[in-house]
Write a protein that holds these residues in place. Structure first.
Motif, PDB file in Angstrom:
ATOM      1  N   GLY A  36      53.856 -82.127  69.215  1.00  0.00           N
ATOM      2  CA  GLY A  36      55.280 -81.819  69.335  1.00  0.00           C
ATOM      3  C   GLY A  36      55.978 -81.961  67.982  1.00  0.00           C
ATOM      4  O   GLY A  36      55.399 -82.514  67.034  1.00  0.00           O
ATOM      5  N   GLY A  37      57.233 -81.461  67.913  1.00  0.00           N
ATOM      6  CA  GLY A  37      57.985 -81.469  66.645  1.00  0.00           C
ATOM      7  C   GLY A  37      58.231 -82.868  66.110  1.00  0.00           C
ATOM      8  O   GLY A  37      58.235 -83.091  64.907  1.00  0.00           O
ATOM      9  N   GLY A  38      58.432 -83.833  66.999  1.00  0.00           N
ATOM     10  CA  GLY A  38      58.757 -85.190  66.544  1.00  0.00           C
ATOM     11  C   GLY A  38      57.539 -86.093  66.509  1.00  0.00           C
ATOM     12  O   GLY A  38      57.672 -87.317  66.451  1.00  0.00           O
ATOM     13  N   GLU A  39      56.336 -85.495  66.542  1.00  0.00           N
ATOM     14  CA  GLU A  39      55.129 -86.330  66.598  1.00  0.00           C
ATOM     15  C   GLU A  39      54.322 -86.212  65.298  1.00  0.00           C
ATOM     16  O   GLU A  39      54.354 -85.173  64.628  1.00  0.00           O
ATOM     17  N   ARG A  40      53.583 -87.277  64.999  1.00  0.00           N
ATOM     18  CA  ARG A  40      52.738 -87.273  63.809  1.00  0.00           C
ATOM     19  C   ARG A  40      51.501 -88.115  64.125  1.00  0.00           C
ATOM     20  O   ARG A  40      51.638 -89.225  64.677  1.00  0.00           O
ATOM     21  N   VAL A  41      50.322 -87.562  63.818  1.00  0.00           N
ATOM     22  CA  VAL A  41      49.090 -88.313  64.072  1.00  0.00           C
ATOM     23  C   VAL A  41      48.913 -89.343  62.956  1.00  0.00           C
ATOM     24  O   VAL A  41      49.012 -89.015  61.779  1.00  0.00           O
ATOM     25  N   VAL A  42      48.723 -90.618  63.348  1.00  0.00           N
ATOM     26  CA  VAL A  42      48.574 -91.664  62.333  1.00  0.00           C
ATOM     27  C   VAL A  42      47.155 -92.224  62.297  1.00  0.00           C
ATOM     28  O   VAL A  42      46.785 -92.936  61.369  1.00  0.00           O
ATOM     29  N   ALA A  43      46.356 -91.911  63.320  1.00  0.00           N
ATOM     30  CA  ALA A  43      44.953 -92.362  63.305  1.00  0.00           C
ATOM     31  C   ALA A  43      44.123 -91.368  64.116  1.00  0.00           C
ATOM     32  O   ALA A  43      44.617 -90.790  65.084  1.00  0.00           O
ATOM     33  N   GLY A  44      42.887 -91.168  63.730  1.00  0.00           N
ATOM     34  CA  GLY A  44      42.011 -90.208  64.434  1.00  0.00           C
ATOM     35  C   GLY A  44      42.465 -88.783  64.148  1.00  0.00           C
ATOM     36  O   GLY A  44      43.175 -88.533  63.163  1.00  0.00           O
ATOM     37  N   ARG A  45      42.080 -87.853  64.994  1.00  0.00           N
ATOM     38  CA  ARG A  45      42.514 -86.472  64.761  1.00  0.00           C
ATOM     39  C   ARG A  45      42.898 -85.792  66.067  1.00  0.00           C
ATOM     40  O   ARG A  45      42.434 -86.155  67.143  1.00  0.00           O
ATOM     41  N   TRP A  46      43.811 -84.851  65.942  1.00  0.00           N
ATOM     42  CA  TRP A  46      44.270 -84.073  67.089  1.00  0.00           C
ATOM     43  C   TRP A  46      43.167 -83.080  67.461  1.00  0.00           C
ATOM     44  O   TRP A  46      42.409 -82.649  66.592  1.00  0.00           O
TER      45      TRP A  46
END
Lengths: 860, 235
Positions: A593-603
């Motif tokens: 989503g627009g307000g999300e960011r992956v900080v660990a692992g991968r999408w």
């Protein structure tokens, strides 16, 4: 030979001195009065409220006990209720849901709370309706009772019709007073009351609809209520159904108010401590004036201890007066409070004089006055007897003075202790005390720096009266710093609130601004998606964003069940209970989503198998992405496995990534997001967001929704914006009131400072007049002095306020900070004007009195 | 008996010691009336302050009735003063918040509660001509009346030694003269040792003995011309 402490003499001297010279110092005691009044009224009211709520516990619940759940009760619970009813226990079901309601006469649509009630509820208390005596009409077929706000919001009257789901109902009356109401329940939104049968017919409740299911029980005997818990507690717990007794509900209400009361008490305490600063500076001036007298006492044989005690007693005497007046005012306020808060309080609060609160107020006020007075009082010991012969003689100050260090230590310990006792939690109180000390320290430092700059850079070319006025700030023994501290503190509190509030408001306006969705539809069933989409104006249909919601619970983490995990004795490794037990409203999607960011692992790549057919349980382990915070609470990391239960089917997942989520964005956000390809055919319920610019058009969409899809609700964000604005204004008012309290304490300290230096000012004024100064020139001197004082004090507070809000806004509210110069300037203008006005009024004597009598008055 | 031995006092001025009294020796017999005179800055007030134990000397010692007052603590000296010493100041130094009677009662009460204290204080006030002004505050009294209250206060504890610092300095000639007469009368009645610092040479001549100071030393020491009493002890 050593001089004995002559307590009797000290007492008599203190008593005699108290007949005189207290008038000026007495002004300071008003700040002690103010603080004590706040403490006593808050403490007493807290007690009154807790007692009244407990006395009215059954009426507040409308029953003696309650079962509640956010899904329909399962078989076991229904069985328990049936057997209780069979045993003669009166029971009443209450179902509450939010839904769209239409008034056909005005074409208005609003989201309301619909409450479906069984006969008998409430078992206790009297419901008032208008027309009178109509409670019960909601049980009749085709009738509805509404909160008075419904009439105004819809523009309808009693006798008009409301459309709720598939039913058309006549408004039979308004419910003016429902004893079970607690203020904030009605604040969420007005309600309509119908029968359970009407609710069923309306077909409002589809699968996964947001609703609250309750059963109220009449069990007058306490033992019976407890017995039910003993007998069925495990059943309730297993079914995740809440069982609550009326007295427990009352207790938690009282606790809420107690908690709030403790916060308010901290504000009262802050005002009291500011008063303490005032007392310290008053005593300092008082002792300077008393120096010759103290020197004579020492000459004729009073020991240091006796002289010190005589003046300590005077300070205590004053403190006792100030605190006593505070208790009287506080008790008066206590009587007024239930009346002032009548509309907000859930019960009629009866006031009772609380000896404990009064005694505590008196004790705290006295203690604060004495402990703050102690430091300047130590100067009494330093008055040498020789000062009777040589007035300008000053004994050298001791470098190391254990008594002075003790006095400062006592002051610090007292502030810490009082804050810890008054705060909701001792740690919070200590934090508050430290914050107070840091704020006070910084205001003093900034104030000193500003004074230094003024002294150094003030234009030498300015006219004499202006220069004289500014230089008065640096007069020996002037109370500039304590006035700066008191006024600056008020400016700091108000300035911070205004800055933070302005920034939050701006950020929220942006969130609701152009391009952002402004209509939210929820409780859409899968087969209704296209139908709801078709209601939207054609141009916006394609952009309407659809999010499926699937509810899931955790069955195990890394192979261990929640019960097993909760039994772990290692606190750090044990997942938090709320995170284990909660029902996760989750979704599945390909993209972040627009307000999300992956900080660990991968999408996941997005190329997963999403073709039709039930995928539930098809793959053994699929991916899941968790929000960073909840992952922490569950004590899981990338690579851990979680098995979920989705409507009875177990789904195994591997944590593939951790995300941060911007919860402030007005879009559906999730703790857990499943990889596509697993949940598609699980029972789900859809949320749709869209943007419809035109308000008329939005109203039309909502109206047609009521007719076409009664189970679907819509939320118009512009209404949410209004509601948030209203809440923010209320919060700002409340906090600004507290800020004003501090500012008032600051003004009292200012009045006191003017009063204590009155003689000095009078003499200076008389001297100036004797030397030929005109009235207007003296006025200019005074004006310049108070303008400079107010400006420096306010600026010190505001500099700190800007710094504090620049830290708080991004750190606490996670928003961008912008400086609101307009608001800051306004506060500056108001506080400075107040300072100048108070200063000039306080010094009017100086203009009025002829110089000769003033100059002939012997120095006291 | 007052004995000063090698009494010296330095103040520091601009980082350098400034001697105000230089190794001064003085002995004053009991019940004597000694006037200390000298120009401004000669050390008169400093000497008075040291003799009364109000300040500490740089050198030497002071014995009052055989007791070394600087061997005592500051509070010890205060206690000694309660029992043995009275004061009269140039600026009267009454406590402005107390009535005339209460001002006279202060030293008595400092000594500890005594039976008949109030009557004694009233008697003293009546003795100085203020029998009708017991309840008046200092601000309601003239300068001469205030100094009379101060006299009554000075004698309240029947001190052995009375120190007077320019007691007439703030009064006109006639009022000053009446105050001095009263001081002498009370002094003789109570058989007090009186040490009086003054600029007024006419007043000094009424003393048994006149000690004249110059630059911190005794410049002369002679009997007073108008003394009503013979010199008791001289040095």
């Amino acid at each position: 030979m050593n001089a004995p402490l002559r307590i009797g003499f000290a007492f008599r001297l203190a008593l005699r001195e108290s007949r005189h010279g207290f008038r000026r110092v007495g002004v300071y005691m008003v700040s002690i009065t103010l603080g004590v009044a706040a403490l006593v009224s808050i403490h007493s009211f807290r007690d009154d409220f807790a007692r009244s709520v407990q006395e009215e516990a059954d009426v507040l619940m409308g029953a003696n006990a309650r079962l509640s759940d956010d899904k329909p009760f399962g078989e076991e619970i229904t069985g328990v209720i049936d057997s209780l009813e069979a045993a003669g226990v009166p029971a009443a079901r209450v179902t509450t849901a939010s839904t769209m309601v239409l008034a056909p006469t005005t074409g208005t649509v609003r989201l309301l709370q619909v409450r479906a009630l069984d006969p008998g509820y409430p078992f206790y208390g009297v419901v008032t309706t208008s027309p009178a005596g109509r409670w019960g009409a909601h049980l009749e077929d085709g009738r509805v009772l509404v909160d008075p706000a419904v009439l105004t919001q819809f523009g309808v009257e009693v006798g008009d019709t409301l459309v709720i789901g598939l039913t058309r109902l006549e408004i039979a009356a308004t419910v003016d007073d429902l004893p079970t109401d607690v203020a904030f329940q009605t604040a969420i939104g007005p309600r309509v009351h119908v029968s359970q049968a009407t609710l069923d017919r309306s077909e409002l409740l589809g699968f996964g609809s947001l609703a609250r299911y309750e059963v109220f029980l009449k069990l007058p005997e306490v033992a019976d209520r407890r017995a039910i818990r003993d007998r069925y507690g495990d059943v309730f717990s297993e079914a995740r159904v809440g069982y609550r007794l009326a007295e427990e509900q009352a207790q938690s209400l009282a606790n809420g108010v107690r908690f709030l009361g403790r916060f308010l008490a901290l504000v009262g305490l802050a005002a009291l401590l500011l008063g303490g600063v005032g007392v310290a500076s008053a005593i300092h001036v008082y002792i300077r004036e008393k120096r010759p007298g103290i020197a004579v006492l020492r000459c004729i044989g009073a020991g240091q201890g006796t002289a010190f005690l005589a003046y300590l007693l005077q300070a205590a005497w004053l403190g006792l007066f100030g605190a006593g007046a505070g208790v009287i005012v506080g008790v008066g306020l206590q009587k007024v409070m239930p009346w002032a808060l009548a509309g907000i309080l859930p019960v009629d609060v009866t006031t009772r004089f609380s000896l404990g609160s009064a005694a505590a107020g008196l004790g705290i006020g006295l203690w604060v006055a004495v402990v703050f007075a102690l430091i300047p009082l130590l100067e009494v010991r330093d008055v040498p007897p020789l000062a009777a012969l040589r007035q300008d003689f000053e004994a050298p100050r001791k470098r190391f003075d254990p008594l002075r260090i003790t006095a400062y230590g006592l002051l610090a310990a007292s502030v810490l202790l009082l804050c810890a006792l008054e705060a909701p939690e001792p740690e919070l109180g200590l934090g508050f005390a430290v914050a107070l000390a840091v704020a006070a320290g910084l205001i003093t430092v900034v104030g000193r720096a500003l004074m230094g700059l003024t002294r150094r850079y003030f234009p030498t070319g300015a006219s004499y009266p202006v220069r004289q006025g500014v230089s008065n700030l640096f007069r020996p023994h002037n109370q500039t710093i304590s006035v700066t501290l008191a006024l600056g503190f008020g400016a700091f509190v108000i300035g911070t609130i205004v800055q933070v509030e302005a920034n939050i408001r701006e950020d929220l306006t942006l969130s609701f601004g152009s391009g952002q969705p402004n209509l939210l539809f929820f409780d859409i069933q899968t087969d209704q998606i296209e139908g709801v989409r078709a209601l939207l104006p054609e141009a916006t249909r394609a952009d309407a964003d659809v999010t499926p919601i699937v509810t899931a619970r955790i069955a195990s983490i890394n192979g261990r069940t929640p019960d097993d995990l909760r039994a772990n004795s290692d606190r750090d490794a044990r997942p938090e209970s709320w995170a284990l037990r909660r029902e996760y409203r989750s979704t599945y999607r390909e993209r972040l989503g627009g307000g999300e960011r992956v900080v660990a692992g991968r999408w996941w790549d997005g190329d997963q198998n999403t073709e039709g057919g039930s995928n539930v349980g098809r793959r053994e382990w699929s991916g899941i992405s968790l929000e960073e915070g909840v992952a922490g609470s569950l004590r899981v990391d990338v690579g851990d496995t979680i098995v979920w239960t989705v409507t009875g089917v177990e789904i195994g997942t591997i944590v593939q990534s951790l995300r941060t989520v911007d919860w402030n964005r007005l879009e559906p956000n999730f703790f857990a997001i499943f990889e596509p390809g697993v949940l598609e055919t699980a029972p789900q319920n859809i949320v749709m967001v869209a943007r419809v610019e035109d308000a008329e058009e939005r109203a039309r969409v909502q109206r047609s929704l009521v007719g076409a899809f009664p189970n679907v609700s819509a939320l118009d964000f512009s209404r949410v914006q209004e509601a948030i604005d209203a809440v923010l204004s209320r919060v700002r008012q409340a906090v600004a009131f507290l800020g004003a309290f501090s500012a008032l304490a600051g003004i009292i300290v200012l009045i006191g400072a003017i009063a204590t230096s009155r003689m000095q000012r009078l003499r200076e004024g008389a001297l100036l007049k004797t030397l030929g100064a005109r009235r207007s020139q003296i006025l200019t001197v005074l004006f310049s002095e108070y303008l400079a004082l107010g400006s420096i004090a306010t600026a010190s507070g505001l500099v700190l306020a800007i710094a504090a809000s620049a830290i708080v806004v991004p750190q606490v509210f996670e928003m961008d900070y912008t400086l609101r110069l307009g608001a800051v300037s306004m506060i500056w203008l108001v506080v400075v004007s107040l300072t100048v006005v108070v200063g000039l009024i306080g010094s009017r004597d100086l203009l009025r009195r002829p110089p000769l009598p003033v100059l002939r008055e012997a120095p006291e | 008996m007052i004995v000063a031995e090698g009494l010296g006092k330095n103040y520091t001025s601009g980082g350098r010691p400034l001697p105000v009294l230089r190794s001064l020796d003085l002995e004053i017999a009991s019940e004597a009336f000694v006037a200390v005179v000298g120009p401004s800055g000669s050390g008169k007030t400093t000497l008075l302050g040291l003799l009364a134990g109000l300040d500490e000397p740089s050198d030497g010692r002071v014995l009052l009735d055989g007791e070394d007052i600087f061997a005592m603590t500051e509070d010890g000296r205060a206690e000694f003063r309660v029992h043995n010493v009275g004061f009269v100041f140039q600026t009267f130094h009454l406590l402005p918040t107390l009535t005339a009677l209460e001002n006279v009662l202060v030293p008595i009460e400092l000594k500890g509660k005594q039976v008949g204290a109030r009557e004694h204080a009233e008697g003293l006030l009546a003795r100085v001509g203020l029998g009708a002004r017991f309840d008046h505050y200092p601000a309601q009294l003239s300068g001469g009346e205030q100094q009379r209250v101060a006299l009554a206060r000075a004698f309240a504890n029947r001190p052995k030694i009375l120190f007077a610092d320019e007691p007439t300095g703030n009064l006109d000639r006639d009022t000053g003269a009446s105050i001095v007469e009263m001081l002498e009368e009370l002094n003789q009645e109570a058989r007090t040792t009186l040490v009086l610092v003054t600029h007024d040479l006419a007043l000094a001549e009424r003393a048994d003995r006149i000690v004249s100071l110059a630059e911190g030393r005794i410049a002369s020491d002679r009997p007073g011309r108008d003394s009503a009493r013979p010199i008791a002890v001289g040095t």
